[in-house]
Write a protein that holds these residues in place. Structure first.
Motif, PDB file in Angstrom:
ATOM      1  N   LEU A  74     -29.958 -12.704 -13.557  1.00 25.22           N
ATOM      2  CA  LEU A  74     -28.693 -11.773 -13.321  1.00 25.22           C
ATOM      3  C   LEU A  74     -28.447 -13.586 -12.908  1.00 25.22           C
ATOM      4  CD1 LEU A  74     -27.869  -8.782 -12.881  1.00 25.22           C
ATOM      5  CD2 LEU A  74     -26.743  -9.360 -14.888  1.00 25.22           C
ATOM      6  N   ARG A  75     -28.918 -13.852 -11.956  1.00 30.29           N
ATOM      7  CA  ARG A  75     -28.236 -15.302 -11.231  1.00 30.29           C
ATOM      8  C   ARG A  75     -28.107 -16.328 -12.299  1.00 30.29           C
ATOM      9  NH1 ARG A  75     -31.151 -13.434  -6.794  1.00 30.29           N
ATOM     10  NH2 ARG A  75     -32.906 -14.641  -7.353  1.00 30.29           N
ATOM     11  N   VAL A  76     -28.913 -16.301 -13.038  1.00 32.00           N
ATOM     12  CA  VAL A  76     -29.092 -17.586 -14.058  1.00 32.00           C
ATOM     13  C   VAL A  76     -27.557 -17.311 -15.577  1.00 32.00           C
ATOM     14  CG1 VAL A  76     -30.557 -18.881 -15.688  1.00 32.00           C
ATOM     15  CG2 VAL A  76     -31.391 -17.951 -13.692  1.00 32.00           C
ATOM     16  N   TRP A  77     -28.037 -16.121 -16.022  1.00 32.89           N
ATOM     17  CA  TRP A  77     -26.868 -15.574 -16.836  1.00 32.89           C
ATOM     18  C   TRP A  77     -25.317 -15.920 -16.343  1.00 32.89           C
ATOM     19  CZ3 TRP A  77     -27.932 -16.070 -22.122  1.00 32.89           C
ATOM     20  CH2 TRP A  77     -28.744 -15.728 -22.118  1.00 32.89           C
ATOM     21  N   ARG A  78     -25.736 -15.440 -15.112  1.00 34.98           N
ATOM     22  CA  ARG A  78     -24.107 -14.848 -14.921  1.00 34.98           C
ATOM     23  C   ARG A  78     -23.060 -15.943 -14.396  1.00 34.98           C
ATOM     24  NH1 ARG A  78     -21.688 -10.243 -13.308  1.00 34.98           N
ATOM     25  NH2 ARG A  78     -20.535 -11.386 -11.420  1.00 34.98           N
ATOM     26  N   ASN A  79     -24.053 -17.482 -14.177  1.00 37.43           N
ATOM     27  CA  ASN A  79     -23.704 -18.712 -14.051  1.00 37.43           C
ATOM     28  C   ASN A  79     -23.678 -19.399 -15.236  1.00 37.43           C
ATOM     29  OD1 ASN A  79     -22.359 -17.766 -11.585  1.00 37.43           O
ATOM     30  ND2 ASN A  79     -24.426 -17.387 -10.794  1.00 37.43           N
ATOM     31  N   PHE A  80     -24.176 -19.936 -16.141  1.00 36.46           N
ATOM     32  CA  PHE A  80     -24.755 -20.070 -17.344  1.00 36.46           C
ATOM     33  C   PHE A  80     -23.868 -21.739 -17.673  1.00 36.46           C
ATOM     34  CE2 PHE A  80     -28.436 -18.554 -20.089  1.00 36.46           C
ATOM     35  CZ  PHE A  80     -29.471 -20.587 -19.665  1.00 36.46           C
ATOM     36  N   HIS A  81     -23.708 -22.547 -17.709  1.00 30.26           N
ATOM     37  CA  HIS A  81     -22.730 -24.020 -18.401  1.00 30.26           C
ATOM     38  C   HIS A  81     -23.747 -24.592 -19.765  1.00 30.26           C
ATOM     39  CE1 HIS A  81     -19.919 -23.732 -15.162  1.00 30.26           C
ATOM     40  NE2 HIS A  81     -21.050 -23.772 -13.990  1.00 30.26           N
ATOM     41  N   VAL A  82     -22.935 -24.962 -20.439  1.00 33.32           N
ATOM     42  CA  VAL A  82     -23.345 -25.521 -22.003  1.00 33.32           C
ATOM     43  C   VAL A  82     -24.377 -26.444 -21.228  1.00 33.32           C
ATOM     44  CG1 VAL A  82     -22.894 -26.850 -23.920  1.00 33.32           C
ATOM     45  CG2 VAL A  82     -21.525 -24.862 -23.772  1.00 33.32           C
ATOM     46  N   ASP A  83     -24.360 -27.633 -20.338  1.00 31.81           N
ATOM     47  CA  ASP A  83     -25.006 -28.060 -20.564  1.00 31.81           C
ATOM     48  C   ASP A  83     -26.478 -28.533 -19.603  1.00 31.81           C
ATOM     49  OD1 ASP A  83     -24.135 -27.718 -17.502  1.00 31.81           O
ATOM     50  OD2 ASP A  83     -22.854 -29.393 -17.617  1.00 31.81           O
ATOM     51  N   GLN A  84     -26.472 -26.679 -18.787  1.00 31.84           N
ATOM     52  CA  GLN A  84     -27.236 -26.432 -18.475  1.00 31.84           C
ATOM     53  C   GLN A  84     -28.645 -25.506 -20.130  1.00 31.84           C
ATOM     54  OE1 GLN A  84     -26.493 -23.572 -15.978  1.00 31.84           O
ATOM     55  NE2 GLN A  84     -27.794 -24.140 -14.883  1.00 31.84           N
TER      56      GLN A  84
END
Length: 385
Positions: A74-84
């Motif tokens: 969740l920590r990753v998916w909830r704060n995703f940005h395209v540039d990641q």
């Protein structure tokens, strides 16, 4: 707790779909709330393809405490940005565009030909930080899982290859156009399985280059059964309306984005629905044949229960709400091929790695699962003694 008397092994199947895989995390979150605190992963067999491969690996690695594993996801998916996930800066897009222009102008650049539309090196860096694949074997040795499988498609052989890491009793398999190979899962396997054709570059594993695992995967449920699953929970990434829209009269040619979205839907969605339909037919046939006749005839088919959780809303329509959040460079690139027209947003739904869209998908997955709470508790045998 999961019923100790229940000896059936449940396989978890996480389908592909780029940014749509955020929906899976919402489903997994809801399952975590149905389990006791500090419960271990309830899925001995975990199978993933495309973006689902990444979620599968995370769940396998951190599965000793299931809810903690989901929180990490969740920590990753909830704060995703395209540039990641891929380069979206002006320099990166300009370099990619110039590379393609040179290749087209000069009729190819030999071994320097462009490999993909977008540069996905940021994703490898992200996975290297959050997905320590060396820990998968520890989960197997401790009994948290029996096996993890990652499926990718070989561009030279044309085979759908399921790379699996699991207990020693699992044997490789071979079927028409698909095989199962024992392997130590690495970041290369995850990158290969999630390499959407044309958009992301293939990855080399041993002697062959591989692309998205959903390509040519004619039997997505099969790996779980080969790995020992007695029943399967399938988390899809499409609403039925995505695929069954009414035919209507059109007056203009489809845009490149609409064609691309249609191709991606065919890759990611059609085979899973067809395989589930096939499984239902086999279950029905088996139910009509007395078990003694099956044994006498040496028939190896068996009844396999399957539960599918998939979006209750059209993800293409949801993507249209958040498309403006894509970086300006990506919007410019996609607008030129018609991705922001009504029929072109399906492509956007696969590439929209932005937190607002991902959070809505997570919420939808959570809500859809809680709507089927009773059914899921019975299927996973949660409770009991």
């Amino acid at each position: 707790m999961v019923d100790g008397k229940n000896t059936q092994k449940t396989g978890l199947i996480l389908a592909g779909g780029g940014a749509r895989a955020a929906y899976q995390v919402g489903v997994l979150k809801a399952i975590g709330e149905l389990l006791p605190k500090a419960a271990a992963n309830p899925f001995p067999i975990i199978c993933g393809s495309s973006a689902g491969a990444i979620n599968s690996a995370a769940l396998a690695i951190y599965g000793e405490r299931y809810q903690e594993a989901v929180q990490r996801m969740l920590r990753v998916w909830r704060n995703f940005h395209v540039d990641q996930v891929f380069r979206s800066d002006l320099a990166g897009i300009a370099m990619s565009g110039a590379h393609w222009m040179l290749a087209l102008t000069f009729g190819g650049l030999g071994k320097w030909n462009p490999k993909s539309l977008l540069d996905r090196r940021p994703l490898r860096d992200l996975l290297a930080r959050y997905i320590p694949c060396a820990e998968i074997q520890k989960s197997i040795d401790s009994g948290v899982i029996d096996a993890l499988s990652i499926t990718a498609s070989g561009y030279s052989s044309g085979q759908s290859v399921t790379f699996y890491q699991g207990v020693d009793t699992i044997a490789p398999w071979k079927r028409v156009t698909r095989i199962g190979c024992k392997a130590s899962i690495t970041l290369d396997h995850l990158m290969a399985s999630s390499a959407i054709p044309f958009i992301f570059a293939p990855e080399r594993i041993h002697r062959e280059y591989f692309g998205d695992g959903s390509m040519r995967q004619t039997a997505p449920i099969s790996p779980a059964l080969h790995l020992g699953a007695d029943k399967v929970l399938v988390i899809g990434v499409t609403n039925s309306s995505d695929q069954r829209q009414q035919r209507k009269e059109v007056t203009s040619n489809p845009s490149l984005a609409q064609i691309a979205g249609h191709i991606l839907n065919s890759i990611f969605l059609d085979s899973l629905e067809a395989d589930l339909e096939r499984l239902q037919r086999i279950n029905k046939i088996i139910s009509l044949i007395p078990s003694k006749h099956l044994e006498e005839g040496g028939v190896k088919l068996r009844h396999v229960d399957a539960l599918t959780i998939s979006p209750s809303e059209d993800l293409q329509a949801l993507a249209a709400k958040y498309a403006h959040m894509l970086p300006r460079t990506i919007r410019f690139l996609l607008r030129g091929i018609g991705a922001f027209n009504n029929d072109g947003t399906s492509l956007v739904s696969y590439l929209l790695f932005e937190k607002a869209y991902c959070r809505e998908l997570i919420s939808l997955g959570y809500a859809d699962t809680m709507q089927r709470q009773r059914e899921l508790v019975e299927f996973l045998a949660i409770g009991g003694t």
